[in-house]
Design a protein around this motif. Structure first.
Motif, PDB file in Angstrom:
ATOM      1  N   THR A   1       0.818  -1.218   0.000  1.00  0.00           N
ATOM      2  CA  THR A   1       0.000   0.000   0.000  1.00  0.00           C
ATOM      3  C   THR A   1       0.852   1.269   0.000  1.00  0.00           C
TER       4      THR A   1
ATOM      5  N   ASP B   1       0.547   4.820  -2.288  1.00  0.00           N
ATOM      6  CA  ASP B   1      -0.756   4.747  -2.956  1.00  0.00           C
ATOM      7  C   ASP B   1      -1.794   5.488  -2.118  1.00  0.00           C
TER       8      ASP B   1
ATOM      9  N   GLN C   1      -4.645   6.273  -2.788  1.00  0.00           N
ATOM     10  CA  GLN C   1      -5.991   5.768  -3.025  1.00  0.00           C
ATOM     11  C   GLN C   1      -6.275   4.487  -2.237  1.00  0.00           C
TER      12      GLN C   1
ATOM     13  N   SER D   1      -7.481   1.948   0.503  1.00  0.00           N
ATOM     14  CA  SER D   1      -8.719   2.021   1.280  1.00  0.00           C
ATOM     15  C   SER D   1      -8.420   2.077   2.775  1.00  0.00           C
TER      16      SER D   1
ATOM     17  N   ILE E   1      -5.220   9.222   3.846  1.00  0.00           N
ATOM     18  CA  ILE E   1      -6.328   8.598   3.106  1.00  0.00           C
ATOM     19  C   ILE E   1      -7.573   9.480   3.157  1.00  0.00           C
TER      20      ILE E   1
ATOM     21  N   TRP F   1      -7.137  12.640   1.045  1.00  0.00           N
ATOM     22  CA  TRP F   1      -7.274  12.296  -0.380  1.00  0.00           C
ATOM     23  C   TRP F   1      -8.747  12.192  -0.764  1.00  0.00           C
ATOM     24  N   ARG F   2      -9.508  11.455   0.025  1.00  0.00           N
ATOM     25  CA  ARG F   2     -10.910  11.208  -0.312  1.00  0.00           C
ATOM     26  C   ARG F   2     -11.738  12.483  -0.282  1.00  0.00           C
TER      27      ARG F   2
ATOM     28  N   GLU G   1      -9.643  17.687  -7.075  1.00  0.00           N
ATOM     29  CA  GLU G   1      -8.740  17.047  -8.027  1.00  0.00           C
ATOM     30  C   GLU G   1      -7.366  17.708  -7.995  1.00  0.00           C
TER      31      GLU G   1
ATOM     32  N   ARG H   1      -5.614  16.300  -5.049  1.00  0.00           N
ATOM     33  CA  ARG H   1      -5.193  14.920  -5.300  1.00  0.00           C
ATOM     34  C   ARG H   1      -3.948  14.860  -6.176  1.00  0.00           C
TER      35      ARG H   1
ATOM     36  N   TRP I   1      -1.082  15.082  -3.907  1.00  0.00           N
ATOM     37  CA  TRP I   1      -0.749  13.811  -3.268  1.00  0.00           C
ATOM     38  C   TRP I   1      -0.099  12.849  -4.248  1.00  0.00           C
ATOM     39  N   ARG I   2      -0.531  12.869  -5.501  1.00  0.00           N
ATOM     40  CA  ARG I   2       0.114  11.999  -6.498  1.00  0.00           C
ATOM     41  C   ARG I   2       1.589  12.356  -6.646  1.00  0.00           C
TER      42      ARG I   2
ATOM     43  N   GLU J   1       2.908   9.356  -4.482  1.00  0.00           N
ATOM     44  CA  GLU J   1       3.135   8.332  -5.508  1.00  0.00           C
ATOM     45  C   GLU J   1       4.529   8.453  -6.113  1.00  0.00           C
TER      46      GLU J   1
END
Length: 340
Positions: A168, A171, A173, A175, A257, A260-261, A265, A268, A271-272, A276
């Protein structure tokens, strides 16, 4: 960079919860555990006790072995088996710390240089393996198949949790369910096993074993949730860690998490880039904390911790009231109140 911005501070005033009462009640036994640890980490290979003592002597609250001592006492145990098993629990924990610091490339542990920073990754991994082996020797010496199963199963689950966390990593995204599975495995499982064996050595009914396992599991989840909040707090420095280690490593925890949620955009994409791709600038940590504050993800992570803490407390409901039970309940509050 202050302590978590926006966390509800309307808490009851008065003395802050602590682990002092528990330390006092198990203090004599804990001294015996510490001596047991020192004795069993000796080896003719000089680097092994040198490296192991570097980490063990650095301190730490010894919370996990204290749970074994406390659970045994709560169950009315009067023998000595809980001493060796508490040392076993600490060896498992210390081994995982050595391996964690290598995987995370950490340079600090409890305010001083980590073992891998001093002796290198190879030595840290191998000494961690030695401590795991010592733990299994202590399990066998205890002579109980039930204890062996509980602690060996916990060791296997901890290793699975380490691998799951790798899956994880980076990432955003991921859960919440996957995150919870990681912290159940990596952290809470050892809390649960440490607590349960206290009932096993006392030969208590399975309902008491299961109650103490539930206590440890939910306490461990709450403990880790607060640790993940603290990583974005200036208070982290008091715990011997730098602020934002999880962020810099691209580690995905619940505050991230939720941010992010709940984010746009544009957020996000931040965060990418930072999680990532690990493409980070000097100001990105402050931005990350700002986004978590904006979306109340730090606050809500603390509220999640409170939920699990309540379950942990309820698990002790079947035990009679007394000083040990009160001290264990206070430890639950202490674990959550560390956020403030």
């Amino acid at each position: 960079m202050g302590i978590v911005v926006g966390i509800n501070k309307d808490r009851e005033s008065g003395r802050k919860p602590s682990i002092d009462a528990l330390q006092r009640l198990v203090g004599e036994d804990l001294q015996k555990v510490n001596q047991h640890i020192l004795t069993h980490m000796q080896s003719p290979v000089a680097l092994i006790p040198q490296l192991a003592s570097h980490l063990i002597a650095a301190g730490g609250k010894r919370l996990r072995p204290m749970l074994t001592l406390a659970a045994a006492n709560l169950c009315g145990y009067t023998g000595t088996r809980h001493i060796g098993l508490s040392a076993c629990v600490e060896f498992i924990h210390t081994a995982t710390l050595l391996h964690d610091d290598v995987v995370d490339e950490s340079e600090l542990r409890r305010g001083q240089e980590s073992a891998n920073a001093v002796w290198g990754n190879q030595a840290s991994v191998l000494v961690g393996d030695f401590l795991f082996s010592r733990a299994f020797q202590l399990m066998v010496a205890d002579g109980s198949l039930s204890v062996l199963k509980i602690l060996s199963d916990a060791s296997a689950v901890i290793a699975e949790g380490e691998v799951l966390q790798l899956m994880t990593a980076n990432d955003p995204q991921a859960s919440e369910e996957a995150y919870l599975e990681v912290i159940r495995s990596k952290t809470a499982t050892l809390f649960a096993a440490a607590s349960r064996v206290g009932a096993v050595v006392a030969d208590r009914p399975s309902v008491q074993e299961e109650a103490l396992e539930s206590f440890g599991m939910n306490l461990g989840i709450a403990f880790q949730l607060i640790d993940d909040v603290l990583d974005y707090s200036a208070k982290q420095a008091q715990l011997g860690k730098t602020v934002g280690d999880d962020f810099r490593e691209g580690k995905v925890t619940l505050p991230l998490i939720l941010a992010w949620r709940r984010g746009s955009e544009e957020e996000r994409e931040f965060w990418r880039r930072t999680i990532e791709r690990l493409d980070q600038t000097e100001d990105d940590l402050e931005t990350a904390i700002g986004l978590m504050t904006k979306h109340r993800s730090l606050n809500d992570t603390v509220e999640r911790a409170r939920h699990y803490a309540s379950i942990a407390k309820d698990s002790l409901g079947i035990f009679p009231d007394g000083d040990m039970k009160s001290a264990m309940l206070e430890v639950v509050d202490f674990c959550v109140e560390r956020a403030y």
